[in-house]
Structures are given as C-alpha cells and as structure tokens.
Write a protein that holds these residues in place. Structure first.
Motif, PDB file in Angstrom:
ATOM      1  N   ARG A 189      -5.498  -1.166   4.172  1.00 37.71           N
ATOM      2  CA  ARG A 189      -4.107  -1.347   3.754  1.00 37.71           C
ATOM      3  C   ARG A 189      -3.557  -0.081   3.091  1.00 37.71           C
ATOM      4  O   ARG A 189      -2.439   0.349   3.375  1.00 37.71           O
ATOM      5  CB  ARG A 189      -3.999  -2.523   2.779  1.00 37.71           C
ATOM      6  N   SER A 193      -0.645   2.365   4.712  1.00 40.08           N
ATOM      7  CA  SER A 193       0.564   2.598   3.922  1.00 40.08           C
ATOM      8  C   SER A 193       0.834   4.090   3.774  1.00 40.08           C
ATOM      9  O   SER A 193       1.974   4.557   3.943  1.00 40.08           O
ATOM     10  CB  SER A 193       0.417   1.950   2.548  1.00 40.08           C
ATOM     11  N   THR A 207       3.533  -4.076  10.619  1.00 42.19           N
ATOM     12  CA  THR A 207       2.529  -5.038  10.184  1.00 42.19           C
ATOM     13  C   THR A 207       2.841  -6.392  10.806  1.00 42.19           C
ATOM     14  O   THR A 207       3.956  -6.901  10.658  1.00 42.19           O
ATOM     15  CB  THR A 207       2.539  -5.183   8.651  1.00 42.19           C
ATOM     16  N   TYR A 213      -2.007  -4.592  12.717  1.00 41.63           N
ATOM     17  CA  TYR A 213      -1.012  -3.529  12.784  1.00 41.63           C
ATOM     18  C   TYR A 213      -0.812  -3.085  14.227  1.00 41.63           C
ATOM     19  O   TYR A 213      -1.703  -3.200  15.058  1.00 41.63           O
ATOM     20  CB  TYR A 213      -1.459  -2.325  11.939  1.00 41.63           C
ATOM     21  N   ALA A 225       2.919  -2.983   4.166  1.00 42.38           N
ATOM     22  CA  ALA A 225       1.511  -2.680   4.354  1.00 42.38           C
ATOM     23  C   ALA A 225       0.698  -3.953   4.376  1.00 42.38           C
ATOM     24  O   ALA A 225      -0.427  -3.929   4.795  1.00 42.38           O
ATOM     25  CB  ALA A 225       1.035  -1.751   3.249  1.00 42.38           C
TER      26      ALA A 225
END
Length: 225
Positions: A189, A193, A207, A213, A225
């Motif tokens: 994550r 990000s 996302t 993703y 994220a």
C-alpha cells in the motif's frame, strides 16, 4: 559492471584494464558492499569472486537471480574443479573464469555476455501514456521521465505487465518483494501510494476496492491507496 573481489590489487588492475577497453566498472571488496551497490545501481554484468568476506559470491549470485534483473553473472575464482563449476552454474552463473586468467580473455567473455544479454532484452511496454523500459529501467509518462526507486519500478513493472488487469496486493508482494516478505505488511500500500505520486496527476494507478490495483481507471475503481 560490478566487480566483487577482495584482493584490492587484482580488482584495481582489472578495473584499469577494462577502462582501457571502454568498459566502466565499480569495485566491491566484500559481499556487504556488493549488495549495497546492487541496491542503488543497475549493472550490465556482475563479476563475482566466490570467496569474499561477508555474503559470499554464491549468496550474491542468488540475490541477483532472485531480483529478476536478468543481470548476467561471471564467476571469477581460483576453484577450478568441475564440481565447483557445476555448483556455480547451478546458482545462476552465466560464465566461469578461473584464476589466474588473462585480461583479454575476461574482456572477450564479458563482451560475449553483453551480446547475449542484448539479444534477450525484455520488450518496452506502453500503456495509457506510460512507457516502461525494463532493460534500461526507465519510465516515461507522456514523454516525461519519471525517476523511480527499484521497488517502485518493480511494482510498476508487474502492474504494466497485467495490461490493464487487476493485480492483488498478495501478487504484488510475491512478485516485487522477496520470498521472506511479511504477508501482513503494508509495504504494498505504501509503495503503490508513493508510486502513484511519482507518476503524477491525473492518477493512473486505480485501486479496485477489495481486489487490488490496475493501470488506468475503471468503474468501481478509485485513486485511493
């Protein structure tokens, strides 16, 4: 290229000789220094002495292979038994040269490895304005160069190879981290990000809630994220 050799006079002699052949080289005198250089630089070829302090040449070879970089490995060592060579090739070495050796032979072998590597270069991928070159480890978005860390590049490479498909956090952890990665870590994550911010707006990594993703946007996706 990277030369991992704990005999400083030999390492420097090789480096100077390669320089005369228009081949640039960094030197690492032990395994720890080698891993530090590999973490921040991309090398065309790694020349490894198997018997160096710290992580051995064998361990370094295993790390290079596990990274998926495709960097060719030439083992440079005094161990000349067939069993030693078999072990070296089994670890992922592409060539093997025993000491003592002639610099000219080393140069010829290095150039042969470089030609072989050029023939096996992975294709440049383009999607949604992104251009990802795995060989040069370069990323462009709409013609603008984007500087990424090694981990960010690894994550982006996995996402781009999915060609718009959704990639789960578990799959990213498996393919962009090593086998010892904590399955409960939030590293995916955090990295996604940071990668999204590096690529800039409009956000290109979506996302898909509860799934993973993907590159681009789609119904049900978000930039979070």
């Amino acid at each position: 290229m990277l030369i991992v050799e704990d005999e400083p006079y030999l390492a420097e002699a090789v480096r100077d000789g390669l320089r005369l052949e228009a081949i640039a080289a960094d030197i690492a005198g032990d395994g720890d220094a080698a891993l530090e250089l590999l973490a921040v630089n991309t090398y065309d070829i790694a020349v490894l002495d198997r018997d160096v302090p710290g992580p051995t040449g064998d361990e370094i070879a295993e790390r290079i292979v596990a990274s998926g970089s495709g960097t060719p490995i030439l083992m440079l060592t005094a161990a000349d038994r067939l069993e030693d060579k078999v072990t070296g090739f089994g670890l992922g070495a592409d060539d093997y040269l025993t000491k003592p050796f002639e610099l000219r032979e080393l140069v010829l072998r290095l150039r042969a490895l470089d030609r072989r590597r050029a023939h096996n270069r992975p294709p440049v991928r383009e999607i949604a304005g992104l251009r990802v070159d795995p060989f040069r480890r370069e990323v462009y978005r709409d013609g603008r160069y984007v500087a990424l860390t090694r981990k960010q590049f690894a994550v982006l490479e996995v996402l781009v190879s999915a060609e718009g498909g959704v990639v789960s956090a578990e799959e990213l952890l498996k393919r962009a981290w090593d086998e010892n990665a904590d399955p409960f870590t939030n590293a995916v994550r955090i990295t996604v990000s940071a990668l999204r911010k590096r690529l800039g707006e409009p956000w290109i990594i979506a996302t898909v809630a509860g799934v993973g993703y993907r590159i681009g946007t789609a119904p049900g996706g978000s930039a979070g994220a």
